[in-house]
Design an enzyme around this catalytic site. Sequence first.
Site, PDB file in Angstrom:
ATOM      1  CD  GLU A  15      -2.932  -1.001   2.585  1.00 52.43           C
ATOM      2  OE1 GLU A  15      -4.214  -0.569   2.488  1.00 52.43           O
ATOM      3  OE2 GLU A  15      -2.294  -1.659   3.319  1.00 52.43           O
ATOM      4  CG  ASP A  70      -1.897  -2.294   5.896  1.00 54.35           C
ATOM      5  OD1 ASP A  70      -0.940  -2.565   5.710  1.00 54.35           O
ATOM      6  OD2 ASP A  70      -2.423  -1.178   6.121  1.00 54.35           O
ATOM      7  CG  ASP A  85      -7.199  -4.084   7.197  1.00 54.96           C
ATOM      8  OD1 ASP A  85      -7.078  -4.003   6.029  1.00 54.96           O
ATOM      9  OD2 ASP A  85      -6.823  -3.235   7.945  1.00 54.96           O
ATOM     10  CD  GLU A 114     -11.168   0.071   3.595  1.00 53.99           C
ATOM     11  OE1 GLU A 114     -11.366   0.840   2.854  1.00 53.99           O
ATOM     12  OE2 GLU A 114     -11.841  -0.737   4.412  1.00 53.99           O
ATOM     13  CE1 TYR A 169      -2.297  -3.147   9.181  1.00 57.46           C
ATOM     14  CE2 TYR A 169      -3.949  -4.593   9.814  1.00 57.46           C
ATOM     15  CZ  TYR A 169      -3.692  -3.360   9.024  1.00 57.46           C
ATOM     16  OH  TYR A 169      -4.465  -2.762   8.405  1.00 57.46           O
ATOM     17  NE  ARG A 199      -6.129   1.040  10.103  1.00 58.56           N
ATOM     18  CZ  ARG A 199      -5.317   1.385   9.501  1.00 58.56           C
ATOM     19  NH1 ARG A 199      -4.375   0.735   9.016  1.00 58.56           N
ATOM     20  NH2 ARG A 199      -5.220   2.766   9.375  1.00 58.56           N
ATOM     21  CG  HIS A 232      -5.261 -10.059  12.452  1.00 60.68           C
ATOM     22  ND1 HIS A 232      -6.239  -8.867  12.011  1.00 60.68           N
ATOM     23  CD2 HIS A 232      -5.200 -10.570  11.089  1.00 60.68           C
ATOM     24  CE1 HIS A 232      -6.560  -8.810  10.667  1.00 60.68           C
ATOM     25  NE2 HIS A 232      -5.983  -9.783  10.223  1.00 60.68           N
TER      26      HIS A 232
END
Length: 754
Positions: free
Chosen positions: A9, A82, A84, A86, A302, A304, A348
Site C-alpha cells: 500500500e 494490509d 484486513d 480494507e 499490525y 488494526r 491476527h
Amino acid sequence: MPKSLVIVESPAKAKTINKYLGDEFVVKASVGHVRDLPKKRLAVDVENGFKPEYEVIHGKGKIITELKKAAKTADKVYLAPDPDREGEAIAWHVAEELGVPESKLFRVMFNEITSRAVAEAMKHPGKIDLNKVDAQQARRVLDRLVGYQVSPLLWTKVKRGLSAGRVQSVAVRLVCEREAEIQKFVAQEYWSVTAHLAADNPPPFTAKLSKESGKKLDLLAIKDEAHAKRILDGLKGAEYVVSTVEKKERKQNPVPPFTTSKLQQEAARKLGFSAKRTMAVAQQLYEGVELGKEGSVGLITYMRTDSTRVAPEAVKEAREYITEKYGAEYLPEKPPFYKSAKAAQEAHEAVRPTSMKYEPDAMKQFLEKDQLSLYRLIWNRFIASQMMPAILEVTGADIAAGDYTFRATGTLIKFYGFMAVYTEGKDDESADGNDVKLPRLTAGDRLKLDKVEPRQHFTQPPPRFTEASLVKELEEKGIGRPSTYAAIMSTIVDREYVEKKEKAFMPTELGTIVNDLLVASFPDLFDVAFTAKMEEELDEVEEGKRPWAEAVREFYEPFEKALATAQKGMRNIKREEVPTEIPCDKCGKMMVIKWGRNGRFLACPGYPECKNTRELPEKEGEAGAPRAAAPVETTDEVCPKCGQPMVIKVGRFGKFMACSGYPACKTTKPIALGVACPKGCGGSLSERRTKGGKVFFGCTNYPKCDFASWDRPVEKKCPDCGSPYLVEKYSKKDGTNIVCPNKECGYKEEKKGE
C-alpha cells in the site's frame, strides 16, 4: 531473468520490504486505494443487486500504468496490502485493474514487517479472500446509500454541505444523549465526615464515617450540614478505638496486550493522543523506521486488530527477556492466555513489539517524540502481559467512637509482578481506589484524634465522553470496527457536529439539531442496537455465511421507506421562524429567529422589503427550540474609541464586552476578573479562549505581557511561599479548592461554598 512483483500500500512499507526480499523481487506501492465509487453520483444500482460502479481514483492513473507495466514482465505478482478487509479490497481492486492471469496472482499478508515474517509469508502465498472483499464492498455500498441519500435531505431541511453517515451519526447520537443526561441531571447534596487519626506508630491516616448507631451509612445518608453537625456534636469527647482489623491478600492479573481499541484508549489517557494521531504513529512504527546502519525496520505488529493472540515465538522471546531483566520470580510458570472478543480474527495477533532486541531506550536516537512515546506504551503493555500477577494486601479497620464507626482501608503491594512495568489507566481518575498507607493496627488500639472534618459534596452528572471513553463505548456496543474508530472520531469533529472542550466531546448546536432530525425520521437506522446488528451481519458476510447483496437488501428496503417518509415529514429548520420581542431597528417589526449557514440569527419578518438581520445577543441553551433573546447587560465602562457605554454580550466562546454603538463601532474587550496581573505590568486578568475554544486566563496587556494560566487565578497571596496569587483547581474527587500555582509549595485550602 523475470522478477516477481510485490505490491503493497505505502512507499514506506515498500522500502522496508524491499530490503528483506532482495534482487529477485520488485516492490511497488499502490499508495492506498486505486479504485472507488465516483464522488458525483450514487453509483450503486439498487435495481440490480446493488452492483457498485467503480472508477480509478483521480490522480491514480499514473500509478496504475506503472503497476501494469511491471506486472506484464513479472513471472509472479504478489498482492501484499494490509491484512484486513480494507487491505483485501485494495488487493482485489489492484488485481482487477492489472488483468493478469489468476495463475500468476498471489495474496500475501505481513502481520509484522521483519525479515523472518516477510520470508515466512512469501513461502506460503494464498489467494484473495473474496468473502473479505464482499464484506468491505457491503460496508462501502451501505455507507454510500446512506450518505448520498440522507445528506441531500439535510441540505434541504437545514443547510447545504451537511452530511450523514451510517456509523458516525450513531456516534454523534451517543454524544448528544450523554449531553442530554448531563443537562437533566439534578445534583444532590451530601456530606462526609472524616477522622484524621494517628496510632503509636506512623504514618497518620484518615478514616471515613461508615456507621451511625450501628446502621450502615450509604453515600447520600448525611444529606445536609445540620446532620453533619449533629454527628460532630455526638463525637465530642469520644475515644477512638480499633474494633476490628481485617487483612486480605488479593491477586491482580496483568492486562492483555493491546488491541486497536485498547491502544487508542490508553494513548488518549496517558499520552493525550487522538485516535487519529495514535493510528498514524502506529502505522509508521509498523511500516518501518530507519535504524541507522540496520536500515528500515518494522517495530510493531499490525495495528488494526481485535485479537489478543501472541505468536509462540514472541512469547518465548518475551519470557527470556523478563527472566534476564526482572528475574525468574516475575515469570509465570506458563504463559498467560487471554481470550479475544467474540468477533476477533484469530489469524491476527495483538499489537506488540516485533523483537525484544529493540528496547525503547535504545530506540531514542532513531524515533521522533510521538513514535517513542507510543512505542514505549506498546512495549510496556506487552512485557507486562507476560509477567506474574501482582500480590496486594488489602487492610480494612473499623474504628469505634461512641455511637459511631469509622472505616479505614489501605492497600499494600506485597509483590509488584506486572505492575513493576505497567498499570492500566482509567477514564475516571477519581475512581483510583484506596492506596492509603496504614500503620500497623491491632484490635483494641487507642488512637489519637487530630481533627474531625465534615465536608460538603454534590453528586456529579455522568461525565462527557473523551476519545478514550467514546472508543470504549463504541467497542462495547459493537459500533464500527477497530479500523474505523479513528475515522469516526475525526469525522464527527471535522463536520462540526461535535467539538472538543478540555478533552471532552460536546455536541454543537448544529450536531444537536441534525441528531434530533435523524433520530426522529430514522429511528431504526441510527439506533445503536440496529447498527451493531449490521456489523454482525457484515462479519457473517466475511465468514461466508451470507451473500453481501442479501445483507444490503435487508437494510435497504426499510431504509427506502423511511427516506420517502422523511422527505415529506422531516422538520424544515430552514423555514422555521421563532417570534421574539426584539424590534427591527430599521422598520420596527418584531424580529424572528431563523437558521442559516452559520447558525441561528435574528431576521426581520418584513423580508424582502426589509432585509435587516442581526446576530443573536445571547447564545441560547436548547438547540432547535430557541427562546426570545435576553436584554443586553449594561456596564459602567465606556468604549475607549467612541465613548459610548460598553455592554456585555455572549458569543460563541462565552461573555465579552462590546460597544453599545455596534455596528458603527465594533470595539470589543474581554471581561476582567478583578485580579491584577501577577507580573506587575499594570494589566488585569481576563477569561480568554484558544482557537479551539479552550478556556484560559491571560493578561489584558497581551501581547506586551504574556502571563497565562489554565486555572482561574484568585487575588490572594500564598501564605506559605509568597506567590502573588492562588488558583482554583477542580477535581471530581475533591471538588474545587484554592491552591498555590507553585507545584513545589503544595498549599491548599477549601473554596468556600463548595
